[in-house]
Design an enzyme around this catalytic site. Structure first.
Site, PDB file in Angstrom:
ATOM      1  N   HIS A  54       1.227   5.704  -2.632  1.00 56.69           N
ATOM      2  CA  HIS A  54       1.257   4.571  -1.694  1.00 56.69           C
ATOM      3  C   HIS A  54       0.234   4.749  -0.576  1.00 56.69           C
ATOM      4  O   HIS A  54      -0.407   3.777  -0.147  1.00 56.69           O
ATOM      5  CB  HIS A  54       2.675   4.439  -1.124  1.00 56.69           C
ATOM      6  N   GLU A  57      -3.043   3.678  -1.814  1.00 59.04           N
ATOM      7  CA  GLU A  57      -3.113   2.211  -1.847  1.00 59.04           C
ATOM      8  C   GLU A  57      -3.628   1.694  -0.499  1.00 59.04           C
ATOM      9  O   GLU A  57      -4.489   0.807  -0.452  1.00 59.04           O
ATOM     10  CB  GLU A  57      -1.723   1.636  -2.155  1.00 59.04           C
ATOM     11  N   HIS A  58      -3.126   2.233   0.584  1.00 59.38           N
ATOM     12  CA  HIS A  58      -3.625   1.832   1.913  1.00 59.38           C
ATOM     13  C   HIS A  58      -5.106   2.182   2.086  1.00 59.38           C
ATOM     14  O   HIS A  58      -5.898   1.386   2.602  1.00 59.38           O
ATOM     15  CB  HIS A  58      -2.814   2.546   3.002  1.00 59.38           C
ATOM     16  N   GLU A 134       5.437   2.438   8.883  1.00 60.76           N
ATOM     17  CA  GLU A 134       6.027   1.573   7.852  1.00 60.76           C
ATOM     18  C   GLU A 134       7.320   2.188   7.334  1.00 60.76           C
ATOM     19  O   GLU A 134       8.334   1.498   7.160  1.00 60.76           O
ATOM     20  CB  GLU A 134       5.034   1.376   6.705  1.00 60.76           C
TER      21      GLU A 134
END
Length: 444
Positions: A54, A57-58, A134
């Protein structure tokens, strides 16, 4: 329209570097959905670097050898498109939806970051703080998120999907840009990706554009994947979690089988999906009718089961309890409902309703080019070929009442069960308001 006629509009090729390209024609509007799916997600991670899929992905939005940080998104927006990305247990995917004449530019941009991503330590240090925030907003400060995270970690001992997709906080704190770089080099290669294009396009032109963009990305041999299985459970697992919340939440989950090695010619995973539809689907299905309307135990009940996925699967039932009701009462009543199905089966009209709902869902899913691209990509990335899509619907339609009764009896038993209970604690209203505002600002 027959299945064969439907498949005439879908085309496939594989580039010399191993990238699989699937194009589906839909000429209803001059728009196109462009998606790249990488067959790597959180289940490919190891302890110490959970969350790296993840995080990368950022970082994919932070620049390449030719684009600066954030320029990718600005270019898509300037052309009137929308874009985003998502990471799951099984995969990571990136998409743009845009007017068809800009498809070539989207392919050039996406191919560029498949191979030329620049992972700077400076950008990583900024972005990892975004990811940790997040996590704090969506999990650590959200009772339902915490409960689900703890539930999965309790249900599975060694299966890799016991780790959260966003990663454990300590792993995020200790992660470096080199971890993300190693992940990128290991998994972001053409032979581990699938390109899906759906919209008002000419397949031959799309294939040619793919060769001139993605085709330039060098071929790379993938390492073998290690299978990380789950040992047999030998008794019910229970836990409770204290967190700020208004109501008691209960989750129940049973370990269930899934489709393995693309062999869709199995019965039990599909029968379990039908069973979930019998239990939940509208206000008159068994769980909601009995537990919400008749006995006022719950404010609402959800049930679900997925036949397909790279990761291990659970048959889930969850609820928010009505005031004054106890988790024990809910669990007892759920087990009575399941026992009734295991002993007496289901009614013909229940089976018919589920099959109608599945058929309708398939039709509605294809209303948009985005929905069609999602359907193709999400199946292909876990090994189910696009030309089997209609066969999957047929598998649900072929399920019999006896098969539903059999899986209720075989799988929804205590030896496969995990029960998690949210024990609500007082809420700080100011903190909740601040978190709600911050959570709404998160994009990726």
């Amino acid at each position: 329209m027959s299945n064969a006629q439907k498949q005439e509009f879908t085309h496939e090729t594989t580039l010399e570097n191993g990238l699989k390209v699937i194009v589906k024609e839909d000429h209803r509007a001059p728009t196109v959905a462009h998606m790249v799916w990488y067959r790597t997600g959180s289940i490919d991670e190891t302890m110490g670097t959970t969350g790296v899929a993840h995080v990368l992905e950022h970082m994919m939005f932070k620049g390449t050898k030719t684009l600066g940080p954030g320029e990718f998104s600005k270019k898509v927006a300037a052309l009137g498109g929308r874009e985003n990305a998502f990471t799951s247990n099984d995969y990571t995917a990136y998409f743009q939806q845009i007017e068809k004449s800009y498809l070539a530019e989207m392919m050039r941009l996406e191919a560029d970051r498949m191979h030329n991503l620049v992972l700077s330590e400076e950008e990583f240090k900024k972005e990892i703080k975004v990811v940790m925030e997040e996590r704090r907003l969506r999990t650590d400060d959200q009772a339902s998120g915490l409960l689900y995270e703890q539930f999965i970690a309790t249900a599975f001992n060694s299966a890799p999907n016991r780790n959260p997709v966003i990663g454990w906080m300590d792993d995020l704190k200790n992660m470096t840009y080199l971890d993300a770089q190693n992940w990128y080099k290991k998994w972001y290669t053409p032979s581990n990706a699938i390109l899906v294009v759906v919209g008002d396009v000419d397949p031959k032109q799309v294939f040619e554009m793919a060769r001139s963009t993605y085709g330039k990305v060098p071929k790379q041999i993938l390492d073998d994947r290690k299978v990380q299985g789950e040992p047999e459970q030998k008794g019910v697992k229970r836990f409770s979690l204290k967190a700020p919340a208004e109501n008691i939440v209960v989750m129940m989950g049973w370990k269930v089988p899934k489709v393995i090695d693309t062999n869709i010619d199995v019965v039990d995973p599909w029968a379990l999906e039908v069973l979930a539809g019998v239990l939940d689907g509208n206000q008159n299905t068994r769980l909601n009718r009995i537990l919400v309307k008749e006995k006022n135990i719950s404010t609402g009940v959800n049930a679900g089961s997925d036949a397909i996925g790279r990761s291990e699967q659970l048959f889930m039932i969850s609820t928010v309890l009505a005031k004054g009701k106890t988790p024990a009462t809910f669990e007892t009543e759920v087990k009575k409902i399941i026992a009734d199905i295991a002993q007496n089966g289901i009614k013909p009209d229940e089976l018919k309703r589920v099959k109608i709902a599945v058929t309708a869902s398939q039709i509605y899913k294809r209303d948009s080019v985005f929905g069609q691209a999602m359907e193709i990509g999400s199946l292909e990335v876990v090994g189910i070929p696009w030309n089997k899509i209609d066969a999957l619907t047929d598998k649900i339609r072929d399920v019999t009442a006896d098969q539903v009764q059999a899986v209720a009896k075989k799988y929804l038993i205590d030896d496969r069960l995990t029960v998690g209970v949210l024990d609500p604690q007082p809420i700080d209203p100011q903190k909740k308001l601040a978190n709600d505002k911050a959570a709404a600002s998160i994009k990726h």
